[in-house]
Design a protein around this motif. Structure first.
Motif, PDB file in Angstrom:
ATOM      1  N   LEU A 189      -0.373  35.111   7.804  1.00  0.00           N
ATOM      2  CA  LEU A 189       0.780  35.841   6.860  1.00  0.00           C
ATOM      3  C   LEU A 189       0.798  35.102   5.712  1.00  0.00           C
ATOM      4  CD1 LEU A 189       2.710  38.131   7.507  1.00  0.00           C
ATOM      5  CD2 LEU A 189       4.418  36.462   8.036  1.00  0.00           C
ATOM      6  N   THR A 190       0.607  35.902   4.464  1.00  0.00           N
ATOM      7  CA  THR A 190       1.092  35.487   3.380  1.00  0.00           C
ATOM      8  C   THR A 190       1.476  36.644   2.446  1.00  0.00           C
ATOM      9  OG1 THR A 190      -1.351  36.504   2.331  1.00  0.00           O
ATOM     10  CG2 THR A 190      -1.446  34.370   3.503  1.00  0.00           C
ATOM     11  N   ALA A 191       1.961  36.227   1.352  1.00  0.00           N
ATOM     12  CA  ALA A 191       2.392  37.256   0.378  1.00  0.00           C
ATOM     13  C   ALA A 191       1.542  38.672   0.322  1.00  0.00           C
ATOM     14  CB  ALA A 191       2.841  36.562  -0.804  1.00  0.00           C
TER      15      ALA A 191
ATOM     16  N   THR B  45      -0.908  39.439   2.298  1.00  0.00           N
ATOM     17  CA  THR B  45      -1.275  40.239   3.552  1.00  0.00           C
ATOM     18  C   THR B  45       0.002  41.329   3.784  1.00  0.00           C
ATOM     19  OG1 THR B  45      -0.419  38.651   4.948  1.00  0.00           O
ATOM     20  CG2 THR B  45      -2.750  38.708   4.721  1.00  0.00           C
ATOM     21  N   VAL B  46       1.359  40.651   3.386  1.00  0.00           N
ATOM     22  CA  VAL B  46       2.477  41.594   3.490  1.00  0.00           C
ATOM     23  C   VAL B  46       2.396  42.705   2.645  1.00  0.00           C
ATOM     24  CG1 VAL B  46       4.975  41.295   2.959  1.00  0.00           C
ATOM     25  CG2 VAL B  46       3.697  39.728   4.380  1.00  0.00           C
ATOM     26  N   LEU B  47       1.995  42.406   1.385  1.00  0.00           N
ATOM     27  CA  LEU B  47       1.977  43.479   0.284  1.00  0.00           C
ATOM     28  C   LEU B  47       0.803  44.508   0.997  1.00  0.00           C
ATOM     29  CD1 LEU B  47       2.979  43.926  -2.337  1.00  0.00           C
ATOM     30  CD2 LEU B  47       0.777  43.002  -3.209  1.00  0.00           C
ATOM     31  N   ASP B  48      -0.391  44.003   1.455  1.00  0.00           N
ATOM     32  CA  ASP B  48      -1.282  44.986   1.763  1.00  0.00           C
ATOM     33  C   ASP B  48      -1.021  45.841   2.782  1.00  0.00           C
ATOM     34  OD1 ASP B  48      -4.254  45.902   1.610  1.00  0.00           O
ATOM     35  OD2 ASP B  48      -4.148  45.128   3.585  1.00  0.00           O
ATOM     36  N   ALA B  49      -0.357  45.277   3.802  1.00  0.00           N
ATOM     37  CA  ALA B  49       0.552  46.074   5.037  1.00  0.00           C
ATOM     38  C   ALA B  49       1.466  46.986   4.333  1.00  0.00           C
ATOM     39  CB  ALA B  49       1.023  45.377   5.836  1.00  0.00           C
ATOM     40  N   ALA B  50       2.112  46.625   3.542  1.00  0.00           N
ATOM     41  CA  ALA B  50       2.990  47.498   2.805  1.00  0.00           C
ATOM     42  C   ALA B  50       2.490  48.777   2.167  1.00  0.00           C
ATOM     43  CB  ALA B  50       4.211  46.763   1.989  1.00  0.00           C
ATOM     44  N   LEU B  51       1.584  48.590   1.386  1.00  0.00           N
ATOM     45  CA  LEU B  51       0.797  49.481   0.635  1.00  0.00           C
ATOM     46  C   LEU B  51       0.129  50.386   1.629  1.00  0.00           C
ATOM     47  CD1 LEU B  51      -0.425  50.594  -1.990  1.00  0.00           C
ATOM     48  CD2 LEU B  51      -2.317  48.608  -1.725  1.00  0.00           C
ATOM     49  N   THR B  52      -0.424  50.062   2.596  1.00  0.00           N
ATOM     50  CA  THR B  52      -1.085  51.098   3.601  1.00  0.00           C
ATOM     51  C   THR B  52       0.054  51.968   4.283  1.00  0.00           C
ATOM     52  OG1 THR B  52      -2.915  49.492   4.187  1.00  0.00           O
ATOM     53  CG2 THR B  52      -2.237  51.159   5.941  1.00  0.00           C
ATOM     54  N   ARG B  53       1.152  51.305   4.499  1.00  0.00           N
ATOM     55  CA  ARG B  53       2.276  52.178   4.898  1.00  0.00           C
ATOM     56  C   ARG B  53       3.176  53.065   4.238  1.00  0.00           C
ATOM     57  NH1 ARG B  53      -0.064  48.758   7.682  1.00  0.00           N
ATOM     58  NH2 ARG B  53      -0.285  49.027   9.790  1.00  0.00           N
TER      59      ARG B  53
ATOM     60  N   ALA C 292       2.872  45.741  12.278  1.00  0.00           N
ATOM     61  CA  ALA C 292       1.478  45.824  11.768  1.00  0.00           C
ATOM     62  C   ALA C 292       0.892  44.655  11.627  1.00  0.00           C
ATOM     63  CB  ALA C 292       1.291  46.817  10.513  1.00  0.00           C
ATOM     64  N   LEU C 293       1.745  43.495  11.247  1.00  0.00           N
ATOM     65  CA  LEU C 293       1.186  42.042  11.051  1.00  0.00           C
ATOM     66  C   LEU C 293       1.380  41.351  12.414  1.00  0.00           C
ATOM     67  CD1 LEU C 293       2.569  41.712   7.429  1.00  0.00           C
ATOM     68  CD2 LEU C 293       0.143  41.913   8.148  1.00  0.00           C
ATOM     69  N   ASP C 294       1.854  42.083  13.362  1.00  0.00           N
ATOM     70  CA  ASP C 294       2.381  41.245  14.748  1.00  0.00           C
ATOM     71  C   ASP C 294       3.108  40.124  14.248  1.00  0.00           C
ATOM     72  OD1 ASP C 294       2.018  40.978  17.162  1.00  0.00           O
ATOM     73  OD2 ASP C 294       0.228  39.649  17.199  1.00  0.00           O
ATOM     74  N   VAL C 295       4.299  40.264  13.604  1.00  0.00           N
ATOM     75  CA  VAL C 295       5.241  39.172  13.451  1.00  0.00           C
ATOM     76  C   VAL C 295       6.651  40.075  13.438  1.00  0.00           C
ATOM     77  CG1 VAL C 295       3.755  37.868  12.001  1.00  0.00           C
ATOM     78  CG2 VAL C 295       5.508  39.708  10.956  1.00  0.00           C
TER      79      VAL C 295
ATOM     80  N   ASN D 113       9.880  35.321   4.268  1.00  0.00           N
ATOM     81  CA  ASN D 113       9.093  33.964   3.877  1.00  0.00           C
ATOM     82  C   ASN D 113       8.025  34.124   2.854  1.00  0.00           C
ATOM     83  OD1 ASN D 113      10.619  32.172   5.695  1.00  0.00           O
ATOM     84  ND2 ASN D 113       9.075  32.796   7.192  1.00  0.00           N
ATOM     85  N   HIS D 114       7.826  35.602   2.697  1.00  0.00           N
ATOM     86  CA  HIS D 114       6.763  36.052   1.705  1.00  0.00           C
ATOM     87  C   HIS D 114       7.231  37.381   0.861  1.00  0.00           C
ATOM     88  CE1 HIS D 114       4.119  33.633   4.311  1.00  0.00           C
ATOM     89  NE2 HIS D 114       4.882  34.317   5.091  1.00  0.00           N
ATOM     90  N   MET D 115       8.399  37.593   0.812  1.00  0.00           N
ATOM     91  CA  MET D 115       8.796  38.633  -0.031  1.00  0.00           C
ATOM     92  C   MET D 115      10.284  38.572  -0.194  1.00  0.00           C
ATOM     93  SD  MET D 115       9.146  42.104   2.263  1.00  0.00           S
ATOM     94  CE  MET D 115      10.913  42.034   2.940  1.00  0.00           C
ATOM     95  N   ARG D 116      10.866  39.491  -1.320  1.00  0.00           N
ATOM     96  CA  ARG D 116      12.191  39.303  -1.506  1.00  0.00           C
ATOM     97  C   ARG D 116      12.904  40.535  -0.899  1.00  0.00           C
ATOM     98  NH1 ARG D 116      10.877  37.356  -6.657  1.00  0.00           N
ATOM     99  NH2 ARG D 116      10.850  39.523  -7.492  1.00  0.00           N
ATOM    100  N   SER D 117      12.301  41.752  -0.918  1.00  0.00           N
ATOM    101  CA  SER D 117      12.782  42.842  -0.107  1.00  0.00           C
ATOM    102  C   SER D 117      11.775  43.846  -0.173  1.00  0.00           C
ATOM    103  CB  SER D 117      13.783  43.435  -1.169  1.00  0.00           C
ATOM    104  OG  SER D 117      13.519  43.683  -2.538  1.00  0.00           O
TER     105      SER D 117
END
Length: 197
Positions: A6-8, A10-18, A35-38, A45-49
């Motif tokens: 889990l990194t900034a 990977t979070v961004l990529d998952a958000a982009l897909t959705r 989607a990230l199984d968290v 921890n990797h984004m503000r909002s």
């Protein structure tokens, strides 16, 4: 199967897909977390909002379009050559960055101010620059089109549509589509095929 770190990014990529599939407002942070199984709190921890994720996607994409444009046309003086290369990179980007294109074209208006206006102004900068190439070509007698603004709109809409239908598994590659669309764009402004050197 090992869970992806889990990194900034990977979070961004998952958000982009959705966001691309369901829209910004149709996507809950809990879906991105799933989607990230968290758990959802882990995302913070990797984004503000969620809005910050959208802003990052739009900023990167809009600046990427402008960077592509300037790399393609800066240093070129012939309007036909400038238009050819401007459309080539724009069409190619929409075939190779489909998720980003879908999100930017649908969800930029969901950004909060002043970010919405800033991003819309940058998008208009590209629009006006493409129109200026066509206007210059008409002025020089290289293009034959009654309305550079309408021609620019038609070319941009044609390229943007690629993000909705193009598939990597289809009969044409992104490069082939970009080249065909470039020839269509030259037909719109009233010239024949472009003989690249």
């Amino acid at each position: 199967m090992t869970r992806q770190a889990l990194t900034a990014e990977t979070v961004l990529d998952a958000a982009l897909t959705r966001f691309a599939a369901r829209g910004y407002h149709g996507t809950a942070l809990s879906e991105i977390a799933a989607a990230l199984d968290v758990r959802t709190p882990s995302l913070y921890n990797h984004m503000r909002s969620k809005h910050d994720l959208l802003l990052t996607i739009v900023e990167r994409t809009v600046h990427g379009v402008l960077d592509d444009f300037h790399a393609a046309v800066d240093g070129r003086t012939d309007p036909l050559e400038r238009l050819h290369h401007a459309v080539l990179v724009y069409a190619h980007r929409h075939a190779t960055h489909r998720r980003e294109a879908l999100v930017v074209n649908r969800d930029t208006s969901s950004l909060e101010e002043p970010h919405r206006t800033t991003m819309q102004d940058l998008r208009r900068e590209h629009e006006h620059a493409l129109r200026a190439i066509i206007t210059d070509g008409v002025r020089q007698g290289r293009f034959d089109v009654g309305s550079p603004a309408l021609a620019s709109f038609a070319i941009r809409e044609m390229c943007v549509s690629t993000a909705r239908w193009f598939s990597d598994d289809g009969p044409l590659t992104a490069e082939q589509v970009a080249r065909e669309y470039t020839e269509f764009a030259l037909t719109i402004v009233g010239v024949g095929r472009y003989a690249s050197s």
